[in-house]
Scaffold this active site. Structure first.
Site, PDB file in Angstrom:
ATOM      1  N   GLU A   1      40.592  38.127  35.476  1.00  0.00           N
ATOM      2  CA  GLU A   1      40.105  38.430  36.825  1.00  0.00           C
ATOM      3  C   GLU A   1      40.937  37.726  37.896  1.00  0.00           C
ATOM      4  OE1 GLU A   1      38.122  40.658  37.798  1.00  0.00           O
ATOM      5  OE2 GLU A   1      37.353  41.278  35.849  1.00  0.00           O
TER       6      GLU A   1
ATOM      7  N   ASP B   1      34.563  45.402  44.174  1.00  0.00           N
ATOM      8  CA  ASP B   1      35.944  45.156  44.575  1.00  0.00           C
ATOM      9  C   ASP B   1      36.408  46.346  45.413  1.00  0.00           C
ATOM     10  OD1 ASP B   1      36.421  47.206  42.810  1.00  0.00           O
ATOM     11  OD2 ASP B   1      38.012  46.174  41.714  1.00  0.00           O
TER      12      ASP B   1
ATOM     13  N   TYR C   1      32.776  38.695  44.047  1.00  0.00           N
ATOM     14  CA  TYR C   1      33.285  39.704  43.114  1.00  0.00           C
ATOM     15  C   TYR C   1      33.549  39.073  41.739  1.00  0.00           C
ATOM     16  CZ  TYR C   1      36.171  42.352  40.157  1.00  0.00           C
ATOM     17  OH  TYR C   1      36.622  42.943  39.014  1.00  0.00           O
TER      18      TYR C   1
END
Ligand code: SF4
Length: 325
Positions: free
Chosen positions: A50, A151, A133
């Site tokens: 991520e 996102d 997020y």
């Protein structure tokens, strides 16, 4: 498929929602991208992916993801490494601050959570550098929590499906979009749903050229209905509105990237990767190596950039010179 009941400023009809769920999840079952961070539930590996995926495209992240995990296979290994090693292993992803932030998260998890990455959004948000997020992505993708996350791709796709074509007058704020995402999150399928939205946004419902004719949601998408109502070529309508959104933004004075401070920050870190951490480069040596027309007058400018890098934890800077931390 039912959803959790949360207050949202948007009205979504249950039968419409059920059809969207069915169409998108069926599409995802056969069309999903094969990505290595989808075949693991190791929270550390998912955290790494991520952070890498912020500001970098999937294709560039793929090889580095494997290499980075080979170099630092566990959260403990990453926390124990020198920051110089982590910055060096980050090449060529760029935005080196992410490497420093990732290691800082690892160290905070070791010191405050006994080495276990938290499994809920509230605790994840206490990690310095983890935003909503990323917290939602880790809770959902690593721990399979029923959590929505938004996102850029998810925002665009949800907007088009449920609210219609984006327009500058009706841009929901982040809180409103998160509420919509929570409102439409299907029970028992949060993982696949969130991943499916991201895949659709990356491959079909792209920002400037949505491929409505091959989209599984064509019959259930509000934006597509809007386009038909205008009897106009689909992507033409979207693009016209996108241009309106762009026109609303203040005019941007483009500066050549190679003369921007961000460019020179990257050059400095790149140069320091080959300097042993037992040594330092003084600024008068460093300057000509990162800027061809470096002049004595540029020392103050270079000092400001190096001080900024030091403040961000990317370099170690003293009067004797500079090196990776
Ligand atoms: Fe996007 Fe078009 Fe699909 Fe709607 S029909 S989700 S606008 S690609």
């Amino acid at each position: 498929m039912s959803t959790q009941s949360l207050s949202s400023p948007f009205s979504v009809q249950p039968d419409h929602l059920a059809r969207v769920h069915r169409s998108l999840l069926q599409w995802y079952a056969t069309e999903q991208r094969q990505l290595p961070w989808r075949v693991t539930s190791d929270p550390y590996a998912i955290l790494v992916s991520e952070i890498m995926l912020q500001q970098t495209q999937v294709e560039r992240v793929l090889p580095k993801y494997e290499q980075f995990l080979a170099a630092f296979p566990t959260l403990s290994a990453l926390a124990a490494a020198s920051t110089a090693e982590v910055i060096s292993a980050w090449v060529p992803l760029g935005y080196n601050m992410r490497a420093v932030r990732l290691q800082s998260i690892a160290r905070q998890v070791i010191s405050e959570y006994g080495g276990r990455i938290p499994d809920n959004v509230e605790e994840l948000l206490k990690l310095k550098g983890v935003g909503r997020y990323t917290a939602g992505a880790i809770a959902c993708f690593a721990y399979h929590q029923h959590v929505a996350t938004v996102d850029t791709n998810i925002r665009r796709v949800l907007h088009r499906i449920f609210l219609g074509i984006e327009s500058p007058e009706t841009q929901p704020n982040d809180t409103e979009m998160l509420k919509l995402a929570e409102q439409v999150l299907p029970n028992g399928a949060a993982y696949s749903w969130n991943q499916a939205l991201m895949d659709l946004g990356a491959t079909v419902c792209t920002s400037n050229n949505p491929q409505c004719t091959r989209c599984p949601l064509q019959q259930t998408c509000q934006a597509y209905t809007d386009m038909q109502a205008h009897s106009l070529f689909p992507s033409g309508v979207v693009l016209r509105h996108l241009r309106k959104v762009a026109e609303k933004k203040p005019p941007y004075q483009a500066q050549p990237f190679t003369s921007s401070n961000r460019y020179f920050r990257g050059r400095i870190v790149d140069r320091l990767r080959s300097v042993p951490t037992s040594q330092r480069l003084c600024l008068s040596e460093l300057g000509p190596e990162i800027k061809a027309d470096f002049h004595d007058d540029d020392i103050a400018w270079l000092r400001t950039i190096v001080a900024g890098l030091a403040k961000d934890g990317l370099v170690d800077y003293t009067e004797e010179g500079v090196r990776l931390p």
